[in-house]
Motif scaffolding. Structure first.
Motif, short mmCIF file in Angstrom:
data_model
loop_
_atom_site.label_atom_id
_atom_site.label_comp_id
_atom_site.label_asym_id
_atom_site.label_seq_id
_atom_site.Cartn_x
_atom_site.Cartn_y
_atom_site.Cartn_z
N ALA A 136 136.38 12.31 -13.38
CA ALA A 136 136.38 13.32 -14.44
C ALA A 136 136.23 14.73 -13.88
CB ALA A 136 135.26 13.01 -15.44
N LYS A 186 138.89 17.85 -14.26
CA LYS A 186 138.56 19.18 -14.79
C LYS A 186 139.03 20.29 -13.86
CE LYS A 186 134.34 17.81 -17.20
NZ LYS A 186 132.92 18.14 -17.33
N MET A 196 144.41 7.62 -11.85
CA MET A 196 143.18 8.14 -11.27
C MET A 196 142.70 7.25 -10.12
SD MET A 196 141.10 9.16 -14.75
CE MET A 196 139.62 9.79 -13.93
N LEU A 243 143.76 -2.57 -11.19
CA LEU A 243 144.65 -3.31 -12.08
C LEU A 243 145.35 -4.45 -11.31
CD1 LEU A 243 146.15 -0.35 -14.14
CD2 LEU A 243 144.52 -2.06 -14.93
N THR A 278 151.36 0.64 -15.59
CA THR A 278 151.61 1.91 -16.28
C THR A 278 150.43 2.32 -17.17
OG1 THR A 278 152.86 0.65 -17.94
CG2 THR A 278 154.13 1.79 -16.24
N ALA A 279 149.48 1.41 -17.38
CA ALA A 279 148.26 1.80 -18.10
C ALA A 279 147.49 2.85 -17.29
CB ALA A 279 147.38 0.58 -18.37
N ARG A 331 148.71 6.28 -18.03
CA ARG A 331 148.43 6.54 -19.44
C ARG A 331 147.01 7.09 -19.59
NH1 ARG A 331 151.42 4.29 -23.35
NH2 ARG A 331 150.68 4.25 -25.49
N ILE A 332 146.10 6.50 -18.83
CA ILE A 332 144.71 6.95 -18.87
C ILE A 332 144.58 8.35 -18.27
CG2 ILE A 332 142.40 6.51 -17.92
CD1 ILE A 332 143.12 3.47 -18.10
N MET A 334 146.76 10.73 -17.75
CA MET A 334 147.44 11.83 -18.44
C MET A 334 146.72 12.21 -19.73
SD MET A 334 150.96 10.21 -19.94
CE MET A 334 150.98 9.10 -21.36
N ALA A 335 146.19 11.22 -20.44
CA ALA A 335 145.47 11.52 -21.67
C ALA A 335 144.18 12.28 -21.36
CB ALA A 335 145.16 10.23 -22.44
N VAL A 336 143.47 11.84 -20.33
CA VAL A 336 142.22 12.51 -19.97
C VAL A 336 142.50 13.94 -19.48
CG1 VAL A 336 140.25 12.46 -18.40
CG2 VAL A 336 141.04 10.35 -19.47
N ALA A 394 145.02 15.82 -20.42
CA ALA A 394 145.36 16.60 -21.61
C ALA A 394 144.09 17.02 -22.36
CB ALA A 394 146.29 15.80 -22.53
#
Lengths: 422, 422
Positions: free
Chosen positions: A16, A20, A43, A50, A71-72, A75-76, A78-80, A82
């Motif tokens: 995280a 940032k 990340m 996985l 691909t999960a 997904r994690i 890019m969302a974090v 954003a």
């Protein structure tokens, strides 16, 4: 208002706090007056975790499902990312490869990009948002299934999007400062290159330089996308990959750098009947097994026996596949036996200038001879000379060549290391 | 060849070993001659871990990005489940909510299903494959963004797919054996119900029974999809939710069960001028704040003062939102003050038979009185009586009512507990 595509690898978004920091860098780029599209990898160790999970349920996961699983990871991240940008007061929208219009063939695990239709990305950028795109993934044109692009895939996603968006530059952020004249872990005096041409970068990548993957550079050359390779942990400039060797001036450095590669093995087919068609039969069989070979050498036939030896190098990971395929046709082809050697290493000298400087080969081989490095196989291109030697001799060879071409310290141009990239 | 939709919650796929057990159960269902479509939730604590990650970068994640993040959870579980099935020699194909045709509105975090177009699922089933669908998620009809359905979403996905596929049954696998006459953690003699009607199950779910979410049951009733709630940890039959109370015979049990709910709070608006329009003003304000209220009671006006008190119950999670909204209009509405009480509990008796048995209310209130339970608020429907009491009195009240209606042990029909479902 220019468009900048930035790609951040897994080590740049390891947790995280790292996410940032990356968010702040992205916002600074926006504040400098750019529209920014970001491509992000999974990340840190997410992909390995996985894969571990998959292994716990089956030794042979179907490619379609493995791609769905992996691909999960993006997904994690890019969302974090954003969310972290939103927390700085800027709008960011994340998009899967499919949503970003990354269209591929149906080869799960190593799909090739067929087309990029970034309508939703363009809309987001036009509406003032930052677009975050999942690297490494796309959607099959035929089956509409999710695909992954394989190793270095996120870099390729970034370059492909940069081309489709007509971006000014594609910045590849990694954990090193750029492209070096040699791996700094081997040559402490290796220097960072300011610029390197697409052709040289292609040869470096093909010769073992890991900072950029071959297909990403191929894509950049085809669509003339300048790549800026730099560190996400500093603000120092990195290395710009752009331009053709045709455009280089005479004052340009002769040599870009020294690359090495320990990922290959060598197979020798011993006692091949020296008649037409035997070499073709061998390599047809290897190709049918899906194995890409690198260098090939055929020894002079021993006049007395009418037999010859054929050697070739290939990725170690394909070693057992190739050995199995060849063993199956031993009777048909009629060779005596197979030898497998994975204790080899390849050392390559790359430089656009060697086209017009005939003394380069002599200097290269002299340096290796003086350092006591035996040469097993030789291969050359217009701007590269590569040799295969024993794995133990790779470091010695790299240092000797680096010094012989006066690349040490403040003496000009280029190679590479580091980065696990996907 | 019938179609069976099975839904497995997070506790049923908590780790690789659990996923393998679920894979075996799915394969057995196929071997019994069914086409099987599986809806799966995220593995174990995945969703909580993803929420933790989001919190590490921002206290206020945008809904769009939170949905993108959380849907990674089902992506992982469905791919791993498909792999585990492949390992047993059967083909399984995983599909995201979007790929499965789950079309929703654009309300991130609690989207409503607008339509289900399961073309790819039907194709997979027709081709002999098992379809694995990510629960809890869909795609917005308008924005094409990924959405999530909120609490109990995976159950709703399963029922919606069962309806669209014209499935014979929708099996909801959870960590309990079905629907009980009361929470077995409170009433040790609670009995499992074999069947319960949609209407009764709706009342039970609305009254705090957690085994099935309200919207899932609403969906099942609307499309007449039989639900079989059962445990993924045993082969025992569970509870079938089907049929209407209109179809029940006279011999049917009067009462299905006793439900309770400790998730609500009570707000009392003290000293409201007893003139027309004041109650409307209060509830308009609460609704504008997006808060759903449950029970309402208005005390008789004290003749001398011309003032009255209005109380209502609402989810505790909406407590501060409602208090803030009402405080802002205190001057306009002209009430004296607000009281907030989150130490309340609701106890409900549900049964289709109470329509034709006028003595039910009397027995219910007598049982509570004898057990020393004070009643604060009362609310009824055609097949339900609910009371609000102090939170400490909930267990006592549930046991007293359960006994009064002879539901203990081998004495007939239905309520619920457990399951965190999403």
């Amino acid at each position: 208002m220019g468009i900048v595509v930035q790609k951040y690898g897994g080590s740049s978004v390891s947790d995280a706090a790292a996410v940032k920091r990356v968010a702040q860098r992205i916002v600074r780029t926006v504040q400098a007056g750019n529209k920014v599209c970001v491509v992000v990898s999974a990340m840190g160790d997410t992909t390995d975790e996985l894969l571990d999970l998959a292994e716990q349920v089956t030794p042979t996961p179907p490619g379609r499902e493995l791609d769905m699983l992996l691909t999960a990871g993006e997904r994690i991240s890019m969302a974090v990312l954003a969310m972290a940008i939103a927390n700085l007061g800027h709008e960011a929208r994340s998009f899967t490869g499919s949503q970003a219009g990354v269209i591929t063939d149906s080869t799960h695990g190593r799909a090739r990009i067929i087309d990029v239709t970034p309508g939703r990305i363009s809309t987001a950028l036009d509406e003032g948002a930052i677009a975050i795109v999942a690297g490494f993934q796309g959607v099959s044109q035929d089956t509409k299934d999710i695909t992954t692009l394989g190793r270095g895939g996120s870099d390729t996603t970034a370059v492909a999007l940069a081309a489709a968006l007509h971006a000014d530059v594609c910045e590849i952020y990694t954990d090193v400062d750029g492209v070096f004249t040699a791996d700094p872990r081997i040559v402490s005096t290796a220097a960072r290159l300011d610029t390197v041409t697409y052709e040289e970068m292609l040869e470096l990548a093909a010769s073992g330089a890991k900072v950029l993957m071959l297909r990403c550079v191929e894509y950049a050359r085809r669509y003339d996308v300048p790549i800026h390779v730099r560190s996400s942990f500093s603000d120092r400039p990195g290395t710009t990959v752009t331009g053709s060797i045709e455009e280089l001036s005479m004052e340009q450095a002769i040599i870009s750098g020294v690359a090495h590669d320990r990922s290959e093995a060598k197979i020798t087919v011993v006692g091949v009947p020296d008649v037409p068609g035997k070499a073709a039969a061998i390599f047809t069989e290897v190709a049918r097994a899906g194995v890409n070979i690198d260098m090939i050498v055929q020894n002079v036939s021993a006049a007395q026996t009418g037999l010859t030896d054929v050697s070739f190098t290939l990725p170690k990971t394909d070693g057992s596949t190739a050995m199995t395929a060849l063993t199956a046709v031993q009777g048909t082809i009629g060779f005596a036996r197979l030898q497998y050697d994975d204790q080899i290493g390849k050392v390559s000298l790359v430089g656009a200038g060697m086209r017009s400087h005939p003394g380069v080969s002599a200097t290269f081989f002299s340096a290796l001879a003086e350092a006591g490095v035996n040469i097993d196989v030789i291969s050359t291109s217009e701007i590269r000379i590569s040799v295969v030697t024993h794995a133990d001799k790779v470091d010695t060879a790299v240092r000797a060549v680096h010094t012989a071409f006066q690349l040490d310290a403040d003496q000009v141009e280029a190679v590479v290391y580091g980065g696990t990239g996907r």
